[in-house]
Design an enzyme around this catalytic site. Structure first.
Site, mmCIF file in Angstrom:
data_model
loop_
_atom_site.group_PDB
_atom_site.id
_atom_site.type_symbol
_atom_site.label_atom_id
_atom_site.label_comp_id
_atom_site.label_asym_id
_atom_site.label_seq_id
_atom_site.Cartn_x
_atom_site.Cartn_y
_atom_site.Cartn_z
ATOM 1 N N GLY A 15 -46.055 -36.854 -6.673
ATOM 2 C CA GLY A 15 -44.975 -37.237 -5.640
ATOM 3 C C GLY A 15 -45.753 -37.585 -4.287
ATOM 4 N N LYS A 152 -37.585 -27.020 1.862
ATOM 5 C CA LYS A 152 -36.194 -27.440 2.204
ATOM 6 C C LYS A 152 -35.833 -28.593 1.357
ATOM 7 C CE LYS A 152 -36.307 -29.830 6.546
ATOM 8 N NZ LYS A 152 -36.184 -31.227 6.475
ATOM 9 N N GLY A 185 -45.281 -23.371 11.625
ATOM 10 C CA GLY A 185 -46.688 -23.512 11.504
ATOM 11 C C GLY A 185 -47.349 -23.900 12.627
ATOM 12 N N HIS A 244 -35.481 -26.190 11.770
ATOM 13 C CA HIS A 244 -36.590 -26.030 12.708
ATOM 14 C C HIS A 244 -36.240 -25.662 14.036
ATOM 15 C CE1 HIS A 244 -38.352 -28.399 9.450
ATOM 16 N NE2 HIS A 244 -38.338 -29.650 10.011
ATOM 17 N N LEU A 403 -50.783 -25.414 31.807
ATOM 18 C CA LEU A 403 -51.743 -24.893 30.706
ATOM 19 C C LEU A 403 -51.505 -26.150 29.637
ATOM 20 C CD1 LEU A 403 -53.693 -23.255 29.243
ATOM 21 C CD2 LEU A 403 -51.710 -21.901 28.403
HETATM 22 C C1 BG6 Z 1 -38.711 -32.768 8.684
HETATM 23 C C2 BG6 Z 1 -37.671 -33.784 8.604
HETATM 24 O O1 BG6 Z 1 -38.462 -31.340 8.331
HETATM 25 O O2 BG6 Z 1 -39.291 -32.605 9.856
HETATM 26 C C3 BG6 Z 1 -37.979 -35.007 9.361
HETATM 27 O O3 BG6 Z 1 -37.136 -33.817 7.405
HETATM 28 C C4 BG6 Z 1 -38.595 -35.150 10.589
HETATM 29 O O4 BG6 Z 1 -36.760 -35.938 9.217
HETATM 30 C C5 BG6 Z 1 -39.688 -34.035 10.366
HETATM 31 O O5 BG6 Z 1 -39.198 -36.191 10.711
HETATM 32 C C6 BG6 Z 1 -40.614 -33.797 11.947
HETATM 33 O O6 BG6 Z 1 -41.721 -33.036 11.628
HETATM 34 P P1 BG6 Z 1 -43.030 -33.250 12.619
HETATM 35 O O7 BG6 Z 1 -43.941 -32.173 12.039
HETATM 36 O O8 BG6 Z 1 -43.443 -34.498 12.529
HETATM 37 O O9 BG6 Z 1 -42.245 -33.053 13.929
#
Ligand code: BG6
Length: 488
Positions: A15, A152, A185, A244, A403
């Site tokens: 995938g 997720k 992370g 997030h 910084l």
């Molecule tokens: C993912 C979302 O979890 O995080 C996405 O499903 C989003 O829609 C992405 O674009 C953003 O991750 P990063 O690390 O690019 O900020």
């Protein structure tokens, strides 16, 4: 136990996620000698494929292999194996188990097993059967460990998420389950605990007496990019806010943990989430992007113009939400979460605005202090302060203690979020993974709102692709306190 062999099994190896993220991450970890020496990799998916061709032809473009790394890259490729099988038949998983034992013995004839890490890079529709069959057929023999990494979505609301958690908890212990939230992370997200608890100056001011508001922002300058079908089922709240941004919030707002032990930290994260009341409709502004007729390429396409998005969908692609934390430290301080796709820039940051200077002797010309933690792009921590305008005068001037990482730590290797997290799984550290109770609290906060939006089919406000944000969101923030937003 790093002396034993480890097998990292990529479930869903053919995938997109495996191709673009998981395999490249495994290569970088291998390249940098960060993985236990005795590790091999096993891909598993439905289709028949030659893993060596797959890695060298399909994945390679994401791997950034330098010319002098060819030999090492080939060495890594040679440690990769593959098995095709179904996601719902016991026999396939019995074969997977035999394959793991067989390869372990090939590498180490004395052994009868390996420590097993399964990464589920799979669509949610097969989660239940795959986890069930893994648990029935593929657990490692003790003393070897079994760890399962899940991505997720962890359900769609409190009920579905709790069903999934109950299902998993019957099959694996909490110590075996690693729920990835890749924001945990990121360097600057990990830095929050250090900034907060390793600096006396911050400890004293980190509360309602000194802080006016906290905003946590996530912006992306692109739309759904063909992922509209997936996105439409979830929307921006489930896609980035409930996970997030709320994870970041819990790190910013939690009480000081007893130690830096993962359980102690996660206990505090859960506790602060429990102090957050459910979000109400009046606490949010929702938006959906429309095409910009003067834009270029994709910018002309509105959310509803994506052919994979159902006609007339009311799924929000922007949300600004005000959260309250009902505890002694934060009562009355608004936590503003903002997230949106198809906006004017890529940015993720935490902005802490302090109260006005008390007993101001400069005729209200002092700007309020702000501490900004820029997660991306261009990691930075900066503090807005007033200083004397240089020269012959006595006026305060707003400036920054800055910084910026690329200036201070130029050349320092900054691993990708997935690298850190996958390594944590090898090491058995769950600090940066989401525990079942944390997840349940996160859903509790958002579920009533999500259900209301869906039941009443509430229409988001249209905004043009490339906008800074929604004026209605600025108005909402202005209502809850002295919020000064920056020009961007
Ligand atoms: C993912 C979302 O979890 O995080 C996405 O499903 C989003 O829609 C992405 O674009 C953003 O991750 P990063 O690390 O690019 O900020």
């Amino acid at each position: 136990d790093l002396k034993s062999y480890h097998v990292f099994v990529v479930m869903g190896a053919s995938g997109d996620l495996a191709k673009k993220k998981i395999y490249p991450t495994l290569w970088w970890l291998y390249r940098d000698n960060l993985l236990p020496k005795k590790t091999f990799f096993l891909g598993y998916a439905r289709s028949k494929l030659d893993i060596k061709d797959f890695l060298t032809q399909k994945c390679r473009q994401y791997m950034k292999v330098k010319p002098d790394e060819e030999e090492k890259f080939n060495e890594w490729v040679s440690k990769n194996h593959y098995l095709a099988g179904s996601y719902d038949q016991s026999e396939s998983f019995a074969q997977l188990n035999s394959k793991i034992v067989e390869i372990s013995r090939f590498y180490e004839p004395e052994t009868d097993d390996a420590n097993r890490i399964f990464y589920l890079a799979l669509p949610p529709s097969v989660y239940t059967s795959v986890t069930q069959l893994l648990s029935e057929n593929c657990k490692a023999k003790k003393p070897h460990f079994t760890r399962v990494i899940v991505e997720k979505p962890f359900g769609k609301d409190s009920k579905s998420s709790s069903e999934l958690s109950t299902h998993l908890s019957k099959l694996f212990t909490e110590e075996q389950i690693y729920r990835i939230d890749h924001y945990l992370g990121k360097e600057m997200v990990q830095n929050l605990i250090v900034l907060r608890f390793a600096n006396q100056i911050f400890k004293r001011i980190w509360n309602r007496d000194s802080i006016e508001n906290v905003s946590i922002t996530f912006k992306e300058p692109f739309g759904t990019q063909g992922r509209g079908g997936y996105f439409d089922e979830f929307g921006i709240i489930r896609d980035v806010m409930q996970n997030h941004l709320l994870q970041i919030l819990s790190l910013v707002a939690m009480e000081s943990p007893i130690s830096k032990n993962a359980e102690e930290i996660r206990n505090e994260k859960v506790k602060v989430l429990r102090s957050i009341p459910e979000i109400k409709l009046e606490d949010v502004v929702l938006g959906q992007y429309v095409g910009n007729p003067n834009g270029q390429g994709d910018e002309k396409m509105g959310y509803l113009d994506d052919p994979t998005v159902p006609a007339g969908s009311n799924t929000p692609t922007f949300c600004c939400a005000i959260l309250k934390i009902k505890n002694e430290r934060w009562d009355g301080v608004p936590f503003i979460l903002k997230s949106g796709k198809a906006l004017n820039e890529r940015k993720a940051e935490i902005r802490i605005q302090f109260k006005e200077v008390s007993g101001d002797i400069f005729d209200n010309s002092c700007a309020r202090n702000e501490l900004v933690i820029r997660v991306q792009p261009d990691e930075a921590v900066y503090m807005k302060i007033s200083t004397k305008k240089p020269g012959i005068n006595f006026n305060p001037l707003e400036t920054e203690l800055d910084l910026t990482y690329k200036h201070r730590y130029d050349g320092e290797y900054m691993p990708d979020a997935y690298e850190r997290l996958i390594l944590d799984v090898f090491l058995g550290s769950q600090l940066n993974f989401v525990r079942t109770d944390e997840l349940a609290e996160a859903w509790r906060i958002f579920t009533p709102l999500l259900h209301k939006l869906e039941k009443e089919n509430i229409k988001p406000i249209p905004y043009v692709y490339g906008s800074r944000g929604l004026p209605e969101a600025d108005e909402l923030c202005a209502k809850v306190g002295k919020y000064t937003y920056n020009k961007n």
